[in-house]
Write an enzyme that holds these catalytic residues in place. Sequence first.
Site, mmCIF file in Angstrom:
data_model
loop_
_atom_site.group_PDB
_atom_site.id
_atom_site.type_symbol
_atom_site.label_atom_id
_atom_site.label_comp_id
_atom_site.label_asym_id
_atom_site.label_seq_id
_atom_site.Cartn_x
_atom_site.Cartn_y
_atom_site.Cartn_z
ATOM 1 N N HIS A 14 0.967 -1.172 -0.119
ATOM 2 C CA HIS A 14 -0.023 0.012 0.047
ATOM 3 C C HIS A 14 0.844 1.237 0.026
ATOM 4 O O HIS A 14 0.658 2.052 -0.771
ATOM 5 C CB HIS A 14 -1.034 -0.009 1.098
ATOM 6 C CG HIS A 14 -1.666 1.130 1.490
ATOM 7 N ND1 HIS A 14 -3.010 1.209 1.292
ATOM 8 C CD2 HIS A 14 -1.430 2.334 1.811
ATOM 9 C CE1 HIS A 14 -3.548 2.542 1.482
ATOM 10 N NE2 HIS A 14 -2.471 3.181 1.838
ATOM 11 N N GLU A 15 1.676 1.382 0.885
ATOM 12 C CA GLU A 15 2.564 2.545 0.967
ATOM 13 C C GLU A 15 3.475 2.827 -0.087
ATOM 14 O O GLU A 15 3.553 4.092 -0.482
ATOM 15 C CB GLU A 15 3.160 2.433 2.372
ATOM 16 C CG GLU A 15 2.498 2.209 3.512
ATOM 17 C CD GLU A 15 1.506 3.296 3.833
ATOM 18 O OE1 GLU A 15 1.750 4.265 3.200
ATOM 19 O OE2 GLU A 15 0.678 3.137 4.545
ATOM 20 N N HIS A 49 1.717 4.307 -3.004
ATOM 21 C CA HIS A 49 1.794 5.637 -2.818
ATOM 22 C C HIS A 49 2.802 6.388 -3.441
ATOM 23 O O HIS A 49 2.697 7.563 -4.278
ATOM 24 C CB HIS A 49 1.530 6.242 -1.492
ATOM 25 C CG HIS A 49 0.482 6.075 -0.663
ATOM 26 N ND1 HIS A 49 -0.765 6.888 -1.260
ATOM 27 C CD2 HIS A 49 0.136 5.582 0.364
ATOM 28 C CE1 HIS A 49 -1.795 6.417 -0.340
ATOM 29 N NE2 HIS A 49 -1.291 5.694 0.521
ATOM 30 N N TYR A 62 -3.551 15.013 -2.634
ATOM 31 C CA TYR A 62 -4.116 14.060 -1.283
ATOM 32 C C TYR A 62 -4.996 15.076 -0.394
ATOM 33 O O TYR A 62 -4.960 14.945 0.688
ATOM 34 C CB TYR A 62 -2.891 13.694 -0.224
ATOM 35 C CG TYR A 62 -3.060 12.521 0.602
ATOM 36 C CD1 TYR A 62 -3.385 11.303 0.072
ATOM 37 C CD2 TYR A 62 -3.271 12.854 1.948
ATOM 38 C CE1 TYR A 62 -3.462 10.252 0.679
ATOM 39 C CE2 TYR A 62 -3.268 11.974 2.734
ATOM 40 C CZ TYR A 62 -3.556 10.317 2.295
ATOM 41 O OH TYR A 62 -3.736 9.417 3.055
ATOM 42 N N GLU A 100 -5.907 6.775 -1.633
ATOM 43 C CA GLU A 100 -5.745 5.586 -0.956
ATOM 44 C C GLU A 100 -6.178 4.516 -1.419
ATOM 45 O O GLU A 100 -5.894 3.537 -1.215
ATOM 46 C CB GLU A 100 -6.496 6.105 0.177
ATOM 47 C CG GLU A 100 -6.013 7.002 1.279
ATOM 48 C CD GLU A 100 -4.727 6.331 2.245
ATOM 49 O OE1 GLU A 100 -4.963 5.202 2.273
ATOM 50 O OE2 GLU A 100 -3.903 6.959 2.046
ATOM 51 N N ASP A 158 -6.741 -12.474 0.678
ATOM 52 C CA ASP A 158 -7.850 -12.113 1.197
ATOM 53 C C ASP A 158 -8.335 -10.623 0.930
ATOM 54 O O ASP A 158 -7.450 -10.195 -0.064
ATOM 55 C CB ASP A 158 -8.068 -11.864 2.710
ATOM 56 C CG ASP A 158 -6.491 -11.142 3.253
ATOM 57 O OD1 ASP A 158 -6.338 -10.025 2.945
ATOM 58 O OD2 ASP A 158 -5.961 -11.679 4.268
ATOM 59 N N GLU A 182 -4.424 -6.847 8.121
ATOM 60 C CA GLU A 182 -5.114 -7.735 9.063
ATOM 61 C C GLU A 182 -3.905 -8.413 9.754
ATOM 62 O O GLU A 182 -3.952 -8.874 10.931
ATOM 63 C CB GLU A 182 -5.814 -9.000 8.470
ATOM 64 C CG GLU A 182 -4.982 -9.816 7.421
ATOM 65 C CD GLU A 182 -4.670 -8.964 6.126
ATOM 66 O OE1 GLU A 182 -3.999 -9.820 5.260
ATOM 67 O OE2 GLU A 182 -5.168 -8.056 5.826
ATOM 68 N N TYR A 231 -2.616 -5.568 12.495
ATOM 69 C CA TYR A 231 -3.674 -4.568 13.372
ATOM 70 C C TYR A 231 -4.087 -5.517 14.455
ATOM 71 O O TYR A 231 -4.394 -6.811 14.394
ATOM 72 C CB TYR A 231 -4.670 -4.473 12.322
ATOM 73 C CG TYR A 231 -5.614 -3.591 12.989
ATOM 74 C CD1 TYR A 231 -5.594 -2.156 13.638
ATOM 75 C CD2 TYR A 231 -7.013 -3.858 13.102
ATOM 76 C CE1 TYR A 231 -6.517 -1.308 14.065
ATOM 77 C CE2 TYR A 231 -7.894 -3.103 13.504
ATOM 78 C CZ TYR A 231 -7.900 -1.967 13.903
ATOM 79 O OH TYR A 231 -8.637 -0.951 14.651
ATOM 80 N N ASP A 242 -9.469 14.596 7.988
ATOM 81 C CA ASP A 242 -8.639 13.791 7.279
ATOM 82 C C ASP A 242 -8.600 14.054 5.861
ATOM 83 O O ASP A 242 -8.850 13.194 4.854
ATOM 84 C CB ASP A 242 -9.245 12.286 7.539
ATOM 85 C CG ASP A 242 -8.685 11.061 6.729
ATOM 86 O OD1 ASP A 242 -7.356 11.222 6.810
ATOM 87 O OD2 ASP A 242 -9.138 10.190 6.174
ATOM 88 N N HIS A 287 -9.574 8.632 3.972
ATOM 89 C CA HIS A 287 -9.630 7.189 4.569
ATOM 90 C C HIS A 287 -10.851 6.632 4.570
ATOM 91 O O HIS A 287 -11.157 5.494 4.945
ATOM 92 C CB HIS A 287 -8.698 7.176 5.645
ATOM 93 C CG HIS A 287 -7.043 7.131 5.498
ATOM 94 N ND1 HIS A 287 -6.396 8.483 5.702
ATOM 95 C CD2 HIS A 287 -6.605 6.377 5.286
ATOM 96 C CE1 HIS A 287 -5.243 8.190 5.674
ATOM 97 N NE2 HIS A 287 -4.998 7.045 5.147
#
Length: 517
Positions: A357-358, A361, A372, A381, A395, A400, A403, A436, A441
């Site tokens: 994910h990061e 970006h 953004y 995002e 998945d 997951e 976290y 935000d 998000h």
Amino acid sequence: MNKKLVTTLVMSSLVASAFAINAGAAVTDKTTLKDASGKVHNVMGTLGKVSGATAETRAMAALDLVGKDFGFAKAAGNFKVKATHNDENGLAHTKLDQVINGITVFDHQMIVHENNGDVQGVTGDFAALTPNASKAALTSVSAIDKATAFTGFKGQLERPATAELMYVAQGNKAVLAYKVNIAYNDSATPANWAIFVNAVDGSIVNSINQIDFDNAATASAKGVLGDTKTVNTYYYTSYGSYYLEDHTKTGLTNKGTDIETYDYKNGSSSYYDIGSTTNTWNNPAAIDAHYYAGQVYNYYNGLGRNSYDGNGAQIVSTVHYSTNYNNAYWDGGKMVYGDGDGSTFRSLSGGYDVDAHELTHAVTQTTSNLTYSNQSGALNESWSDAQACVMDSGDWMIGEDVYTPATSGDALRYMDNPAAGGQPANMSGYVNTTSDNGGVHTNSGIPNKAFYNFATAIGSRTIAGKVWYTASRDYMTSSTNFSGARAATLSATAALYGSTSSYYTALKTAWSNVGVN
């Protein structure tokens, strides 16, 4: 490279179906696409024939064919070429920035889609603006000082602050401003600021912290989850030690760069080499960051992209940032991972989807460069979530593995069921907020669900990911909104697989089912 302590710098003072673009077929009717507010974002079809020796020259001529649609009289004086790219079918995608007095207008860009003079579509955002000034009264140094004061930060900068003169749209006005970039990690709230300082009176026009703040966010060695991974290391004779450097990526090596991983050692201003004289490692967070950076490189390399910027940029990751830090982020130049507090998160580099994910970006930063905030920020995002679920394909959850380690089965976000993560899955639930950065998000759940709908309908995350990547690379600008993203992904699908393909039909349905038309 010189193996040494790495220190940072000290601070001083989219309404219709989209483009049916492919090399073998042309649309016979001109169609104008508008977003919910009625603003044109795409003109598609057989728009005309233009001449010129280069794609850049032809693009300027092509804009004159659609000026009335977008609201300008002539391309000359209103646009300048930024970059051009030929896709796999030979179609040229030329990006042009809107300009006033020769100065770029922030967040206003056009893309001309053209094949040997046949104009097949134009994507973009133009606004008729009245400038407040033609010349800066403020120097770039003064603008940096004012932006610095605005942040309130007095510590060490990650890299030198920069200032670029441009116009910023404010209603129907164009405010001449410096876009100042200030990045720092030595803070409770790290930042990669774009601060717009009025070039006439020094006031702050706007500010955007471009760090995503997503709270998800061969030696053999164990990673964060206790699994054993094989990582590439590099031995330096002069230092008598191995380091967490991956020199096996041909594209990177040819450019003298590589994948490297460093350790903040729970600090925030300096990061350090990670070495071992015996090529044995006991730094799980670093092992995962290093390994997954290579996996992300491999994924994008499979799409024809050499590193995140397409030009073989070095990929740097840093771990053990600060103490009990519940975040991971791309700071504009490198990856930063916290260890988590053990309750909300464990070490964030341990989540493949977090790393993917990061680093996506970073890819977005060098393709569409989606601003953004608001819908473009939610797309920023969402595009990271989507590609993360292509790479980490077990998945439809995000984060997951890292976290709430004491709670099994939960995640930060759920692509298949955004509501489980407190997100809307349809435009009927769109959240209007100023927090935000305009709910980036939260509202990302809508395009997330569209991606899930598409991937599951066609039975391939890989194909869906390729469409999303091509859309970002060739059909999206920094101000693309949800309606524009629908058009962009349809354009990409048409270019890759044809507008009569089952993929194209499935994609239209996927977006319609989340209320984006």
